[in-house]
Design a protein around this motif. Structure first.
Motif, short mmCIF file in Angstrom:
data_model
loop_
_atom_site.label_atom_id
_atom_site.label_comp_id
_atom_site.label_asym_id
_atom_site.label_seq_id
_atom_site.Cartn_x
_atom_site.Cartn_y
_atom_site.Cartn_z
N LEU A 10 0.85 -1.25 -0.02
CA LEU A 10 -0.01 -0.16 0.25
C LEU A 10 1.03 1.17 -0.24
O LEU A 10 2.03 1.36 0.69
CB LEU A 10 -0.79 0.14 1.21
N ILE A 11 0.35 2.02 -0.64
CA ILE A 11 1.25 3.30 -0.68
C ILE A 11 0.31 4.48 -0.12
O ILE A 11 -1.04 4.84 -0.32
CB ILE A 11 1.55 3.97 -2.23
N LEU A 12 1.03 4.99 1.13
CA LEU A 12 0.42 6.27 1.77
C LEU A 12 0.75 7.53 1.14
O LEU A 12 1.96 7.80 1.18
CB LEU A 12 0.37 6.17 3.16
N ASP A 13 0.18 8.16 0.40
CA ASP A 13 0.51 9.47 -0.21
C ASP A 13 0.22 10.65 0.55
O ASP A 13 -1.03 10.78 1.32
CB ASP A 13 -0.30 9.63 -1.38
N LYS A 14 0.91 11.68 0.69
CA LYS A 14 1.09 12.78 1.65
C LYS A 14 -0.45 13.83 1.34
O LYS A 14 -0.70 14.78 1.92
CB LYS A 14 2.25 13.67 1.64
N GLU A 15 -0.74 13.64 0.09
CA GLU A 15 -2.07 14.25 -0.51
C GLU A 15 -3.19 13.60 0.17
O GLU A 15 -4.41 13.74 -0.51
CB GLU A 15 -2.04 14.37 -1.88
N ARG A 16 -3.21 12.66 1.39
CA ARG A 16 -4.23 12.09 1.85
C ARG A 16 -4.82 11.08 1.24
O ARG A 16 -6.26 11.09 1.24
CB ARG A 16 -5.22 13.22 2.50
N ALA A 17 -4.00 10.39 0.28
CA ALA A 17 -4.87 9.19 -0.48
C ALA A 17 -3.99 7.93 -0.08
O ALA A 17 -2.74 7.87 0.20
CB ALA A 17 -4.62 9.68 -1.95
N LEU A 18 -4.60 6.90 -0.76
CA LEU A 18 -4.14 5.49 -0.53
C LEU A 18 -4.10 4.91 -1.93
O LEU A 18 -5.19 4.78 -2.61
CB LEU A 18 -5.01 4.56 0.39
N TYR A 19 -2.94 4.26 -2.14
CA TYR A 19 -2.79 3.55 -3.83
C TYR A 19 -2.50 2.22 -3.51
O TYR A 19 -1.54 1.72 -2.70
CB TYR A 19 -1.75 4.33 -4.49
N LEU A 20 -3.40 1.29 -4.25
CA LEU A 20 -3.07 -0.08 -4.10
C LEU A 20 -2.53 -0.52 -5.51
O LEU A 20 -3.18 -0.74 -6.41
CB LEU A 20 -4.33 -1.08 -3.74
N CYS A 171 -4.14 11.78 9.61
CA CYS A 171 -3.14 10.60 9.71
C CYS A 171 -4.05 9.54 9.04
O CYS A 171 -5.26 9.63 8.87
CB CYS A 171 -2.88 10.41 11.11
N PHE A 172 -2.96 8.47 8.77
CA PHE A 172 -3.46 7.14 8.32
C PHE A 172 -3.65 6.41 9.55
O PHE A 172 -2.51 6.38 10.31
CB PHE A 172 -2.75 6.50 7.29
N LEU A 181 -8.82 6.11 6.79
CA LEU A 181 -8.29 6.96 5.93
C LEU A 181 -8.34 8.46 6.33
O LEU A 181 -9.49 8.64 7.02
CB LEU A 181 -8.59 6.88 4.58
N PRO A 182 -7.22 9.20 6.17
CA PRO A 182 -7.53 10.77 6.54
C PRO A 182 -8.40 11.31 5.64
O PRO A 182 -8.75 10.92 4.37
CB PRO A 182 -6.02 11.52 6.12
N ALA A 183 -9.40 12.46 6.11
CA ALA A 183 -10.09 13.18 5.34
C ALA A 183 -9.34 13.73 4.21
O ALA A 183 -8.39 14.46 4.18
CB ALA A 183 -11.00 14.40 5.88
N PHE A 184 -9.85 13.68 2.90
CA PHE A 184 -9.21 14.19 1.74
C PHE A 184 -9.34 15.65 1.75
O PHE A 184 -8.32 16.51 1.32
CB PHE A 184 -9.60 13.58 0.37
N SER A 185 -10.54 16.41 1.97
CA SER A 185 -10.94 17.57 1.95
C SER A 185 -10.09 18.55 2.87
O SER A 185 -10.09 17.88 4.36
CB SER A 185 -12.38 17.72 2.19
N THR A 186 -9.56 19.56 2.69
CA THR A 186 -9.10 20.36 3.75
C THR A 186 -9.87 21.19 4.59
O THR A 186 -9.54 21.86 5.37
CB THR A 186 -7.97 21.42 3.04
N VAL A 204 0.36 12.77 8.36
CA VAL A 204 0.64 13.42 7.11
C VAL A 204 0.84 14.74 7.24
O VAL A 204 0.27 15.68 7.55
CB VAL A 204 -0.95 13.44 6.35
N THR A 205 2.24 14.95 7.20
CA THR A 205 2.87 16.40 7.31
C THR A 205 2.77 16.97 6.08
O THR A 205 2.66 16.54 5.11
CB THR A 205 4.33 16.26 7.74
N PRO A 206 3.29 18.33 6.22
CA PRO A 206 3.43 18.97 4.70
C PRO A 206 4.35 18.46 3.83
O PRO A 206 4.23 18.57 2.56
CB PRO A 206 3.68 20.30 5.23
N GLY A 207 5.41 17.93 4.25
CA GLY A 207 6.47 17.43 3.45
C GLY A 207 6.25 15.81 2.89
O GLY A 207 6.45 15.46 1.67
N ASN A 208 5.75 15.01 3.84
CA ASN A 208 5.78 13.61 3.62
C ASN A 208 4.95 12.97 4.72
O ASN A 208 3.98 13.54 5.57
CB ASN A 208 7.25 13.00 3.57
N VAL A 209 4.85 11.62 4.74
CA VAL A 209 4.02 10.81 5.45
C VAL A 209 5.08 9.90 6.49
O VAL A 209 5.95 9.57 5.92
CB VAL A 209 3.27 9.56 4.66
#
Length: 212
Positions: A10-20, A171-172, A181-186, A204-209
């Protein structure tokens, strides 16, 4: 950040998304499109650019991963039809070949014809793939043999620095019984998560997870 859960990458993206990667599926939760327009219609001064910014973030994610499927794990639309949702309908046409799946959440109240007009496939109460079961509110999951991945609570974590300063991040959460999952909306608040033994939280920090 790449992790392994239940035998899958699983990839946890700093834009609050999960990729399989195995399934070419990009998952987000709590997009809440239409929330800002709903507040503005009630006389609350909310910037008109919130929905636009969230859609631009989605553009970046779709270009980055090139998924076959975009799954929204509940609360895609905050309320009824409004200008934010009209804007989404226009944006959606750019991705006519992309499969959109919505696992309905408590705010998803549009008519089925409205979802169909935007080429969004509805799944209720869950969508299961591999060892995972996407569901908006994890405790309601009945697929006991699968690992639920939910949203709904807008999870956050507070990190205390050496000088006792406190920073709160989305956070995840990967718990013993389910993930969130974190909320995608800001344009959402955060609910603090306190992990139990053997549970993991990724801020989920501004720079990375980062794992905390």
């Amino acid at each position: 950040m790449t992790i392994t859960s239940h035998g899958e990458e699983l990839i946890l993206d700093k834009e609050r998304a999960l990729y399989l990667p195995k399934h070419k599926l990009l998952a987000i939760s709590d997009l809440h499109l239409g929330k800002s327009a709903h507040f503005r219609s009630a006389g609350v001064q909310v910037p008109a650019t919130i929905a636009q910014n969230d859609l631009r973030r989605l553009d970046v994610l779709l270009a980055k991963y090139n998924p076959d499927t975009l799954l929204i794990n509940g609360d895609m639309f905050h309320h009824g039809l409004n200008t934010d949702i009209d804007e989404f309908s226009i944006w959606r046409k750019q991705y006519s070949q992309l499969r959109f799946l919505l696992v309905k959440g408590n705010h998803d109240r549009l008519a089925h014809a409205d979802y169909a007009s935007m080429q969004i496939d509805i799944h209720e109460p869950s969508f299961c793939m591999g060892p995972f079961c996407f569901i908006h509110d994890a405790p309601k999951c009945t697929e006991e043999e699968l690992y639920p991945i939910s949203g709904h609570i807008h999870p956050g974590v507070t990190i205390v620095g050496k000088a006792k300063q406190r920073l709160k991040f989305p956070c995840f959460y990967f718990g013993n019984e389910y993930a969130v999952l974190p909320a995608f909306s800001t344009f959402t608040g955060l609910y603090n998560i306190y992990p139990k033994k053997n549970e993991k939280i990724f801020a989920v920090t501004p720079g990375n997870v980062v794992e905390v």
